[in-house]
Design a protein around this motif. Structure first.
Motif, PDB file in Angstrom:
ATOM      1  N   ILE A 120       0.881  -1.171   0.000  1.00 52.82           N
ATOM      2  CA  ILE A 120       0.000   0.000   0.000  1.00 52.82           C
ATOM      3  C   ILE A 120       0.916   1.218   0.000  1.00 52.82           C
ATOM      4  CG2 ILE A 120      -1.883   1.196   1.192  1.00 52.82           C
ATOM      5  CD1 ILE A 120      -2.272  -1.577   2.731  1.00 52.82           C
ATOM      6  N   LEU A 121       0.652   2.154  -0.903  1.00 55.19           N
ATOM      7  CA  LEU A 121       1.538   3.308  -0.976  1.00 55.19           C
ATOM      8  C   LEU A 121       0.771   4.574  -1.348  1.00 55.19           C
ATOM      9  CD1 LEU A 121       3.593   3.319  -4.248  1.00 55.19           C
ATOM     10  CD2 LEU A 121       1.946   1.540  -3.771  1.00 55.19           C
ATOM     11  N   PRO A 122       1.353   5.711  -0.988  1.00 55.77           N
ATOM     12  CA  PRO A 122       0.705   6.966  -1.332  1.00 55.77           C
ATOM     13  C   PRO A 122       0.958   7.349  -2.784  1.00 55.77           C
ATOM     14  CG  PRO A 122       2.687   7.392  -0.060  1.00 55.77           C
ATOM     15  CD  PRO A 122       2.546   5.908  -0.155  1.00 55.77           C
ATOM     16  N   SER A 123       0.030   8.118  -3.300  1.00 59.58           N
ATOM     17  CA  SER A 123       0.269   8.810  -4.570  1.00 59.58           C
ATOM     18  C   SER A 123       0.000  10.285  -4.305  1.00 59.58           C
ATOM     19  CB  SER A 123      -0.617   8.271  -5.687  1.00 59.58           C
ATOM     20  OG  SER A 123      -1.978   8.510  -5.403  1.00 59.58           O
ATOM     21  N   SER A 124       0.686  11.115  -5.039  1.00 57.98           N
ATOM     22  CA  SER A 124       0.541  12.553  -4.861  1.00 57.98           C
ATOM     23  C   SER A 124       0.645  13.216  -6.230  1.00 57.98           C
ATOM     24  CB  SER A 124       1.647  13.068  -3.936  1.00 57.98           C
ATOM     25  OG  SER A 124       1.540  14.451  -3.756  1.00 57.98           O
ATOM     26  N   ASN A 125      -0.338  14.006  -6.570  1.00 59.90           N
ATOM     27  CA  ASN A 125      -0.375  14.664  -7.882  1.00 59.90           C
ATOM     28  C   ASN A 125      -0.222  13.663  -9.020  1.00 59.90           C
ATOM     29  OD1 ASN A 125      -0.556  17.287  -6.651  1.00 59.90           O
ATOM     30  ND2 ASN A 125       1.618  17.106  -6.188  1.00 59.90           N
ATOM     31  N   GLY A 126      -0.870  12.495  -8.886  1.00 57.78           N
ATOM     32  CA  GLY A 126      -0.848  11.473  -9.926  1.00 57.78           C
ATOM     33  C   GLY A 126       0.422  10.651  -9.993  1.00 57.78           C
ATOM     34  N   ASN A 161       3.053  -6.538  -8.635  1.00 60.65           N
ATOM     35  CA  ASN A 161       2.398  -7.207  -7.508  1.00 60.65           C
ATOM     36  C   ASN A 161       1.040  -6.586  -7.219  1.00 60.65           C
ATOM     37  OD1 ASN A 161       4.408  -9.178  -6.189  1.00 60.65           O
ATOM     38  ND2 ASN A 161       5.655  -7.390  -6.643  1.00 60.65           N
ATOM     39  N   SER A 162       0.329  -7.194  -6.283  1.00 58.11           N
ATOM     40  CA  SER A 162      -0.957  -6.653  -5.842  1.00 58.11           C
ATOM     41  C   SER A 162      -0.681  -5.438  -4.950  1.00 58.11           C
ATOM     42  CB  SER A 162      -1.712  -7.733  -5.051  1.00 58.11           C
ATOM     43  OG  SER A 162      -2.827  -7.186  -4.408  1.00 58.11           O
ATOM     44  N   PHE A 163      -1.113  -4.259  -5.405  1.00 53.60           N
ATOM     45  CA  PHE A 163      -0.872  -3.057  -4.617  1.00 53.60           C
ATOM     46  C   PHE A 163      -2.086  -2.145  -4.659  1.00 53.60           C
ATOM     47  CE2 PHE A 163       0.223  -1.587  -8.814  1.00 53.60           C
ATOM     48  CZ  PHE A 163      -0.052  -0.224  -8.829  1.00 53.60           C
ATOM     49  N   LYS A 164      -2.125  -1.241  -3.713  1.00 51.18           N
ATOM     50  CA  LYS A 164      -3.205  -0.261  -3.610  1.00 51.18           C
ATOM     51  C   LYS A 164      -2.567   1.091  -3.343  1.00 51.18           C
ATOM     52  CE  LYS A 164      -7.471   1.184  -2.579  1.00 51.18           C
ATOM     53  NZ  LYS A 164      -8.217   1.761  -3.654  1.00 51.18           N
ATOM     54  N   THR A 165      -3.141   2.142  -3.927  1.00 49.52           N
ATOM     55  CA  THR A 165      -2.643   3.489  -3.658  1.00 49.52           C
ATOM     56  C   THR A 165      -3.705   4.301  -2.924  1.00 49.52           C
ATOM     57  OG1 THR A 165      -3.415   4.348  -5.785  1.00 49.52           O
ATOM     58  CG2 THR A 165      -1.162   3.531  -5.690  1.00 49.52           C
ATOM     59  N   ILE A 166      -3.233   5.200  -2.108  1.00 47.98           N
ATOM     60  CA  ILE A 166      -4.084   6.163  -1.414  1.00 47.98           C
ATOM     61  C   ILE A 166      -3.602   7.543  -1.836  1.00 47.98           C
ATOM     62  CG2 ILE A 166      -4.771   7.105   0.832  1.00 47.98           C
ATOM     63  CD1 ILE A 166      -5.866   4.313   0.395  1.00 47.98           C
ATOM     64  N   ASP A 167      -4.519   8.375  -2.264  1.00 49.61           N
ATOM     65  CA  ASP A 167      -4.149   9.694  -2.747  1.00 49.61           C
ATOM     66  C   ASP A 167      -3.947  10.665  -1.588  1.00 49.61           C
ATOM     67  OD1 ASP A 167      -3.595  11.482  -4.855  1.00 49.61           O
ATOM     68  OD2 ASP A 167      -5.596  12.344  -4.677  1.00 49.61           O
ATOM     69  N   PHE A 168      -2.840  11.381  -1.642  1.00 46.29           N
ATOM     70  CA  PHE A 168      -2.533  12.458  -0.700  1.00 46.29           C
ATOM     71  C   PHE A 168      -2.392  13.728  -1.535  1.00 46.29           C
ATOM     72  CE2 PHE A 168      -1.368   8.835   1.756  1.00 46.29           C
ATOM     73  CZ  PHE A 168      -1.414   9.211   3.090  1.00 46.29           C
ATOM     74  N   ASN A 169      -3.166  14.715  -1.227  1.00 48.96           N
ATOM     75  CA  ASN A 169      -3.114  15.964  -2.000  1.00 48.96           C
ATOM     76  C   ASN A 169      -2.431  17.078  -1.235  1.00 48.96           C
ATOM     77  OD1 ASN A 169      -4.418  15.092  -4.373  1.00 48.96           O
ATOM     78  ND2 ASN A 169      -6.376  15.150  -3.320  1.00 48.96           N
ATOM     79  N   GLU A 170      -1.404  16.734  -0.499  1.00 52.69           N
ATOM     80  CA  GLU A 170      -0.690  17.733   0.296  1.00 52.69           C
ATOM     81  C   GLU A 170       0.538  18.208  -0.473  1.00 52.69           C
ATOM     82  OE1 GLU A 170      -0.104  16.322   4.347  1.00 52.69           O
ATOM     83  OE2 GLU A 170      -1.765  14.932   4.026  1.00 52.69           O
ATOM     84  N   LYS A 171       0.565  19.475  -0.786  1.00 55.68           N
ATOM     85  CA  LYS A 171       1.681  20.043  -1.549  1.00 55.68           C
ATOM     86  C   LYS A 171       2.991  19.883  -0.767  1.00 55.68           C
ATOM     87  CE  LYS A 171       3.065  24.415  -3.743  1.00 55.68           C
ATOM     88  NZ  LYS A 171       4.454  24.245  -3.537  1.00 55.68           N
ATOM     89  N   ASP A 172       4.000  19.434  -1.434  1.00 61.24           N
ATOM     90  CA  ASP A 172       5.359  19.264  -0.887  1.00 61.24           C
ATOM     91  C   ASP A 172       5.486  18.194   0.193  1.00 61.24           C
ATOM     92  OD1 ASP A 172       6.239  21.225  -2.615  1.00 61.24           O
ATOM     93  OD2 ASP A 172       6.301  22.801  -1.105  1.00 61.24           O
ATOM     94  N   ALA A 173       4.430  17.429   0.455  1.00 56.55           N
ATOM     95  CA  ALA A 173       4.496  16.433   1.534  1.00 56.55           C
ATOM     96  C   ALA A 173       5.570  15.377   1.289  1.00 56.55           C
ATOM     97  CB  ALA A 173       3.144  15.757   1.718  1.00 56.55           C
TER      98      ALA A 173
END
Length: 192
Positions: A120-126, A161-173
């Protein structure tokens, strides 16, 4: 669901663009890695550091080097972190990202047990943020095979692999500080 998650800070790189060990460069009078450590410590059950040299500002008992020889990059640090972890789930963070979200682990861990992803990992700005993955120990053999094949690009392994993303819309995070010019920029911004 109360899942115990271990945190591992990836600090085993060569810091070649920084010209010195970037874990120890100062941002707001504290070593860069200390910012990461303080943020991640509040979010996990146990915290350790993957570093190929001892960082004197932390106890040696929480530090470990790469298991695989040759400084093979973040994938080797993640492999080593999964290998030494006492818990099934491990949250990874790089040592040069002092502004990552204070709710990173909470948001990512909401996916545990739902669709059964093991990564499971973050995505930010696509864009995927592969070194911030929350990973299950079941992925250990898959990662070892990937590294043994000569591959190093973490995102390639994740996508296979089997993965999932969670969107984070925090600038510069998820901004990382690789060079002295980056450090100067964020020293000025951080002081404001």
């Amino acid at each position: 669901m109360n899942i115990e998650i271990e945190g591992v800070i990836l600090a085993g790189g060569k810091s070649s663009r920084m010209g010195q060990n970037k874990s120890l460069v100062l941002l707001n009078k504290k070593p860069l890695i200390e910012h990461v450590y303080n943020r991640l410590k509040k979010q996990v059950k146990k915290l350790s550091i993957n570093s190929n040299e001892i960082l004197s500002i932390f106890p040696e008992t929480i530090q470990f080097g790469d298991i695989l020889p040759g400084q093979l990059g973040p994938a080797a640090g993640i492999y080593s972190g999964l290998s030494q972890s006492k818990y099934d789930w491990v949250q990874f963070c790089p040592n040069d990202t002092p502004f990552f979200p204070e709710n990173l682990v909470t948001k990512l861990s909401t996916c545990i047990g739902k669709t059964n992803p093991k990564i499971i990992l973050p995505s930010s700005n696509g864009k995927l943020e592969p070194v911030f993955l929350l990973c299950h120990k079941e992925m250990l053999n898959s990662l070892k095979d990937f590294i043994s094949s000569g591959e190093r690009k973490l995102e390639l392994w994740i996508r296979s692999n089997s993965f999932k993303t969670i969107d984070f819309n925090e600038k510069d995070a998820f901004i990382n500080i690789n060079k002295m010019t980056d450090l100067q920029k964020y020293r000025q911004n951080y002081a404001k």
